[in-house]
Structures are given as structure tokens and as C-alpha cells.
Scaffold this motif. Sequence first.
Motif, PDB file in Angstrom:
ATOM      1  N   LEU A 190      -5.591  14.962 -20.568  1.00  0.00           N
ATOM      2  CA  LEU A 190      -6.374  16.242 -20.907  1.00  0.00           C
ATOM      3  C   LEU A 190      -5.618  17.259 -21.660  1.00  0.00           C
ATOM      4  O   LEU A 190      -4.458  17.680 -21.080  1.00  0.00           O
ATOM      5  CB  LEU A 190      -7.079  16.917 -19.668  1.00  0.00           C
ATOM      6  N   TYR A 191      -5.963  17.629 -22.917  1.00  0.00           N
ATOM      7  CA  TYR A 191      -5.603  18.806 -23.738  1.00  0.00           C
ATOM      8  C   TYR A 191      -6.541  19.908 -23.860  1.00  0.00           C
ATOM      9  O   TYR A 191      -7.660  19.464 -24.242  1.00  0.00           O
ATOM     10  CB  TYR A 191      -4.834  18.182 -24.894  1.00  0.00           C
ATOM     11  N   TRP A 192      -5.999  20.950 -23.895  1.00  0.00           N
ATOM     12  CA  TRP A 192      -7.005  22.147 -24.331  1.00  0.00           C
ATOM     13  C   TRP A 192      -5.860  23.070 -25.009  1.00  0.00           C
ATOM     14  O   TRP A 192      -4.666  22.800 -24.707  1.00  0.00           O
ATOM     15  CB  TRP A 192      -7.717  22.767 -23.072  1.00  0.00           C
ATOM     16  N   PRO A 193      -6.287  23.971 -25.739  1.00  0.00           N
ATOM     17  CA  PRO A 193      -5.404  25.091 -26.282  1.00  0.00           C
ATOM     18  C   PRO A 193      -4.395  25.621 -25.351  1.00  0.00           C
ATOM     19  O   PRO A 193      -4.796  26.168 -24.540  1.00  0.00           O
ATOM     20  CB  PRO A 193      -6.392  26.217 -27.035  1.00  0.00           C
ATOM     21  N   GLY A 194      -3.137  25.125 -25.548  1.00  0.00           N
ATOM     22  CA  GLY A 194      -2.227  25.804 -24.826  1.00  0.00           C
ATOM     23  C   GLY A 194      -1.973  25.225 -23.345  1.00  0.00           C
ATOM     24  O   GLY A 194      -1.333  25.887 -22.403  1.00  0.00           O
ATOM     25  N   GLY A 195      -2.707  23.971 -23.041  1.00  0.00           N
ATOM     26  CA  GLY A 195      -2.558  23.461 -21.857  1.00  0.00           C
ATOM     27  C   GLY A 195      -2.823  21.779 -21.706  1.00  0.00           C
ATOM     28  O   GLY A 195      -3.246  21.233 -22.810  1.00  0.00           O
ATOM     29  N   HIS A 196      -2.414  21.341 -20.812  1.00  0.00           N
ATOM     30  CA  HIS A 196      -2.410  19.843 -20.417  1.00  0.00           C
ATOM     31  C   HIS A 196      -2.363  19.594 -19.011  1.00  0.00           C
ATOM     32  O   HIS A 196      -1.868  20.251 -18.133  1.00  0.00           O
ATOM     33  CB  HIS A 196      -1.031  19.234 -21.103  1.00  0.00           C
ATOM     34  N   ALA A 197      -2.984  18.320 -18.772  1.00  0.00           N
ATOM     35  CA  ALA A 197      -3.020  17.891 -17.429  1.00  0.00           C
ATOM     36  C   ALA A 197      -3.251  16.185 -17.446  1.00  0.00           C
ATOM     37  O   ALA A 197      -3.946  15.756 -18.257  1.00  0.00           O
ATOM     38  CB  ALA A 197      -4.036  18.191 -16.498  1.00  0.00           C
ATOM     39  N   SER A 198      -2.316  15.876 -16.351  1.00  0.00           N
ATOM     40  CA  SER A 198      -2.628  14.056 -16.467  1.00  0.00           C
ATOM     41  C   SER A 198      -3.393  13.569 -15.509  1.00  0.00           C
ATOM     42  O   SER A 198      -3.323  14.095 -14.234  1.00  0.00           O
ATOM     43  CB  SER A 198      -1.156  13.770 -16.209  1.00  0.00           C
ATOM     44  N   LEU A 199      -4.069  12.482 -15.652  1.00  0.00           N
ATOM     45  CA  LEU A 199      -4.915  11.899 -14.646  1.00  0.00           C
ATOM     46  C   LEU A 199      -4.585  10.487 -14.693  1.00  0.00           C
ATOM     47  O   LEU A 199      -4.958   9.869 -15.656  1.00  0.00           O
ATOM     48  CB  LEU A 199      -6.478  12.038 -14.924  1.00  0.00           C
ATOM     49  N   PRO A 200      -3.822  10.157 -13.763  1.00  0.00           N
ATOM     50  CA  PRO A 200      -3.028   8.747 -13.631  1.00  0.00           C
ATOM     51  C   PRO A 200      -4.251   7.649 -13.400  1.00  0.00           C
ATOM     52  O   PRO A 200      -5.326   8.177 -12.958  1.00  0.00           O
ATOM     53  CB  PRO A 200      -2.319   8.712 -12.504  1.00  0.00           C
ATOM     54  N   ARG A 201      -3.779   6.526 -13.728  1.00  0.00           N
ATOM     55  CA  ARG A 201      -4.756   5.447 -13.729  1.00  0.00           C
ATOM     56  C   ARG A 201      -5.503   5.429 -12.452  1.00  0.00           C
ATOM     57  O   ARG A 201      -5.064   5.621 -11.305  1.00  0.00           O
ATOM     58  CB  ARG A 201      -4.095   4.020 -13.930  1.00  0.00           C
ATOM     59  N   ALA A 202      -6.891   5.104 -12.469  1.00  0.00           N
ATOM     60  CA  ALA A 202      -7.715   5.148 -11.145  1.00  0.00           C
ATOM     61  C   ALA A 202      -8.986   4.563 -11.911  1.00  0.00           C
ATOM     62  O   ALA A 202      -9.420   4.506 -13.141  1.00  0.00           O
ATOM     63  CB  ALA A 202      -7.983   6.650 -10.880  1.00  0.00           C
ATOM     64  N   PRO A 203     -10.140   4.331 -10.693  1.00  0.00           N
ATOM     65  CA  PRO A 203     -11.239   3.791 -10.926  1.00  0.00           C
ATOM     66  C   PRO A 203     -11.981   4.936 -11.988  1.00  0.00           C
ATOM     67  O   PRO A 203     -11.767   6.100 -11.539  1.00  0.00           O
ATOM     68  CB  PRO A 203     -11.819   3.436  -9.681  1.00  0.00           C
ATOM     69  N   LYS A 204     -12.944   4.441 -12.807  1.00  0.00           N
ATOM     70  CA  LYS A 204     -13.495   5.335 -13.628  1.00  0.00           C
ATOM     71  C   LYS A 204     -14.351   6.595 -12.761  1.00  0.00           C
ATOM     72  O   LYS A 204     -14.195   7.565 -13.023  1.00  0.00           O
ATOM     73  CB  LYS A 204     -14.086   4.753 -14.691  1.00  0.00           C
ATOM     74  N   PRO A 205     -15.178   6.185 -11.789  1.00  0.00           N
ATOM     75  CA  PRO A 205     -15.788   7.133 -10.949  1.00  0.00           C
ATOM     76  C   PRO A 205     -14.837   8.147 -10.299  1.00  0.00           C
ATOM     77  O   PRO A 205     -15.148   9.546 -10.138  1.00  0.00           O
ATOM     78  CB  PRO A 205     -16.547   6.226  -9.782  1.00  0.00           C
ATOM     79  N   GLN A 206     -13.577   7.651 -10.024  1.00  0.00           N
ATOM     80  CA  GLN A 206     -12.681   8.629  -9.207  1.00  0.00           C
ATOM     81  C   GLN A 206     -12.126   9.735 -10.333  1.00  0.00           C
ATOM     82  O   GLN A 206     -11.882  10.926 -10.316  1.00  0.00           O
ATOM     83  CB  GLN A 206     -11.523   7.937  -8.716  1.00  0.00           C
ATOM     84  N   LEU A 207     -11.862   8.933 -11.427  1.00  0.00           N
ATOM     85  CA  LEU A 207     -11.454   9.916 -12.658  1.00  0.00           C
ATOM     86  C   LEU A 207     -12.255  10.787 -13.210  1.00  0.00           C
ATOM     87  O   LEU A 207     -11.895  11.920 -13.697  1.00  0.00           O
ATOM     88  CB  LEU A 207     -10.927   9.023 -13.881  1.00  0.00           C
ATOM     89  N   ALA A 208     -13.803  10.369 -13.135  1.00  0.00           N
ATOM     90  CA  ALA A 208     -14.798  11.426 -13.625  1.00  0.00           C
ATOM     91  C   ALA A 208     -14.794  12.481 -12.798  1.00  0.00           C
ATOM     92  O   ALA A 208     -15.048  13.567 -13.163  1.00  0.00           O
ATOM     93  CB  ALA A 208     -16.091  10.406 -13.493  1.00  0.00           C
ATOM     94  N   GLN A 209     -14.546  12.460 -11.562  1.00  0.00           N
ATOM     95  CA  GLN A 209     -14.532  13.418 -10.281  1.00  0.00           C
ATOM     96  C   GLN A 209     -13.328  14.490 -10.843  1.00  0.00           C
ATOM     97  O   GLN A 209     -13.697  15.653 -10.942  1.00  0.00           O
ATOM     98  CB  GLN A 209     -14.475  12.967  -9.138  1.00  0.00           C
ATOM     99  N   GLN A 210     -12.232  13.877 -11.238  1.00  0.00           N
ATOM    100  CA  GLN A 210     -11.027  14.795 -11.521  1.00  0.00           C
ATOM    101  C   GLN A 210     -11.539  15.384 -12.820  1.00  0.00           C
ATOM    102  O   GLN A 210     -11.006  16.493 -13.083  1.00  0.00           O
ATOM    103  CB  GLN A 210      -9.915  13.861 -11.607  1.00  0.00           C
TER     104      GLN A 210
END
Length: 405
Positions: free
Chosen positions: A368-388
Motif C-alpha cells: 500500500l502506498y499513499w502520499p508519504g506512507g507505505h504498508a506491506s500486507l504479506p501473502r495471504a488468502p484474499k478475504p484476509q487481505l481484504a480485511q487488512q
Amino acid sequence: MRVSASVPSRILLGVGAGIAAYKACELTRRLRDAGAEVRVVLTANAERFVTATTFQALSGQPVRTSLWDAAAEAAMGHIELARWADRIVIAPATADLIARLAHGRADDLLTTLCLASERPPLLVPAMNHAMWAHPATQANVATLRARGVELLGPAVGDQACGESGPGRMVEPADIIAALSRIPLDGALAGRRVVCSAGPTYEDLDPVRFIGNRSSGRMGFAIAAAAQAAGAQVTLIAGPVSLATPAGVTRIDVRSAQAMLAAMTAAAAEADIVIAVAAVADYRPAAASAGKIRKSGAALTLTLVENPDILAALTALPRRPFLVGFAAETEDLEARARAKLARKGIDLIAANRVGDGLGIETEDNALELYWPGGHASLPRAPKPQLAQQLIAAIAGRLAAPRGTPA
Ligand code: PMT
């Protein structure tokens, strides 16, 4: 920004006697991949479908099948086993198991463990659709729900018996996601979310089209997660064969231009737009009214660029929080950040695609990128990533403007 989720660390997996028992093997493997210690209990009849040896190999633990196994009881007695578990998951939960649990029976090891546990189990039903719909099963389900037992599914679709309807066991990836729910309660309460999903098809003639690969799984999972977080969700779906998540309003479209019209109308009233669809960048300059015939020579198609839907939404008088996706085969960060800036959006979720990654898969990984920031959501099932992702979006909305992370 931390947006992590994890499954309970000690899971007791009860396997009932149904053909879906084979999916419990995959579930065992995935639970271990997710970091859980898994102990499996098979009912006597479940052993007619899958063997204890299979689960022993997959779980790396002895498998219990009977209350009357003196050696196993000496190692960890059934009351101790019930207390050991952070969560009891029963998959598949057959009509008979549901009935026995509803009536408080303790006539085998699995039902005894459920009765001895202070935590209600998670049941993942699987059975013929008529058995599921039967008033006796529905009354048992209502009794269990009233006692705080959670049921996941059943899913609707083709069944092993050759019939179709509600009764399929929910897929292991979705069970993992349900077990690793991050607390989203009310995170988007009162928000209106518009989410796009799937591909668009650009017709060449009445029988052919140009389209992108996309199953719609990522977008549908995000719509479901936003709904679970309390939002009122409109899902604008390209041509996919997925069931609409409960509580979500779905609008089906085919082409990029139809998706632009539907998105523009829905986004005018929205607080958040999440564009997950794989929109075709080009369409034929003109679709042929009749089928294009083979001529024996090369065929040249003239394509024109489709409108950029996300960029168009930045001009809305009441501009929602805009989240885009970037599907990239290389230079993930540079290309995603360039799209973030070019489209003028608030957050971009980048995923690597190709070579079996991202598209038409059960798992994904997001940056995930936004102006001035970043977060990593490592490999996971799509429903789990969606919640994150929904947790991350809720976090960005709550953050004062200009907060980097
Ligand atoms: O559906 P699945 O099989 O689960 O796969 C999920 C996915 C890989 C398709 C999904 O995670 C994803 O990456 N979706 C975006 C795919 C894409 O088209 O990326 P893009 O880099 O071409 O587009 C960037 C963004 O602009 C996207 O948010 C897209 O929706 C949007 N767009 C693109 C073209 C266009 N004309 N208008 C747009 O708004």
C-alpha cells in the motif's frame, strides 16, 4: 502502519463424515502455514472418507478418533484437549453432527470435546442442499446460533451429489480469513463504499471480445470486508461468476464505458471508492454488428483508449476517498507511486501479477502506498487481505491529513 491478523494459535479441527472432508486436509495445511498448531479429531464415519494417517502427516500431531483410546487419553485426556484449544473448528459439519451438538449429545469424542469446551465452536456446514433446508436442520442451527455458536456458510453451488444449492463447504481460504478476523467492528460504520471488481469485456462483434484476466475474487472480498466493517456497499462487477456477498448491493456491467457510467453515478454519493476492477485500457473503435469472418489474410483491429474511471472520479463535486489498484509485472513501487500521482488518488494497493500471482488466484500480497506512507500486507488468502486493506483505509480516514503512516 500495522494491519496484521493472525489465526488462533491452537486449533482443534473436528472432521465430520461428508465428502467435503477432503477439504479439511487442505485446511489443516493452511492453518499450519498461518502459524497455528493443529490437532485433528475425526468422527468414526469421517474415517470412511479420509484417513487419520493423512491428517497425522499434515498436522504433525497424533490424530484422535475415539474417546476410548487409553494411550491417547493418557497422553492428553479429552477434557485437557478441550481446554487446550483456543478454537474448535468443525469442517465439514454434517447434518448429523449439527443435530447432535444442538441436542448436547456427548456420544463420541468430538461432541464430548465441544460439550467440555467453554468456547463455542466454529461450524462449517456441508451437506446436500435439501438436508440443509430441512426444518429439523434449520431448527438445530437456530438453537446453536442462539447459544453463540458461529456458522460459516454453507456456500451455494454445485454439489458432489450432482445437485446444486446451498450446502457446499466454504473454501479453506475463507475459513482462515474468518478465523483471523481483525476487529473491524464499526470501522466504516455510516460510510458509503463503492467497490469495482472483475474484468471488463470490450466487444469486437456479437461473439468475441477483448478483456482482462480477473476472477473478481479480490474485489468481492473487499466488498464483503467493507460490509462487515459496517459500511453500506455497492459492488460494481464486470463479468464474473461469483456469489454476491451478503448485504452488498451489486450492479453488473460489461464494458469499461458501462463501468464508468455506473461508478460515476454511485460514487457521487459515496465516501470511499475502491477500484479493484481490471478495466480494459482499450476497446475496438467500432464493434462489428455481424460476426467478423475469416478472410485468409491478417486482421488489423483499430483500438481506442477507454476513459480512466478513477481519474474521472477525482473531478466529482463531492470527491470521495479514492483507492486504486496497480497490477504490475515489474518495478512495483515506482509504477504504483506514479499511478498514485497521475490519477490524483489517495491510496494505491499494488500487487505483482503474472506467473500465477495475483490474478485468478486464491492468495495475493499487497503493497500500500499513499502520499508519504507505505504498508506491506504479506501473502495471504484474499478475504484476509481484504480485511487488512479495509483496516488500513479506515486508519487513513481517521488520520489527520498529511500523516505519513
Ligand atoms: O480479480 P482477481 O482474480 O482476484 O485479481 C485481482 C486483481 C489482480 C485484478 C486486482 O488485485 C488488481 O490489481 N486490480 C487492478 C487491475 C488493473 O487494471 O490495474 P491497472 O494498473 O491497469 O489500473 C490501475 C487502477 O486504475 C485500477 O484501480 C483500475 O481499476 C483503474 N482503472 C484502470 C483503467 C481504466 N480505464 N480506468 C480505471 O479506473
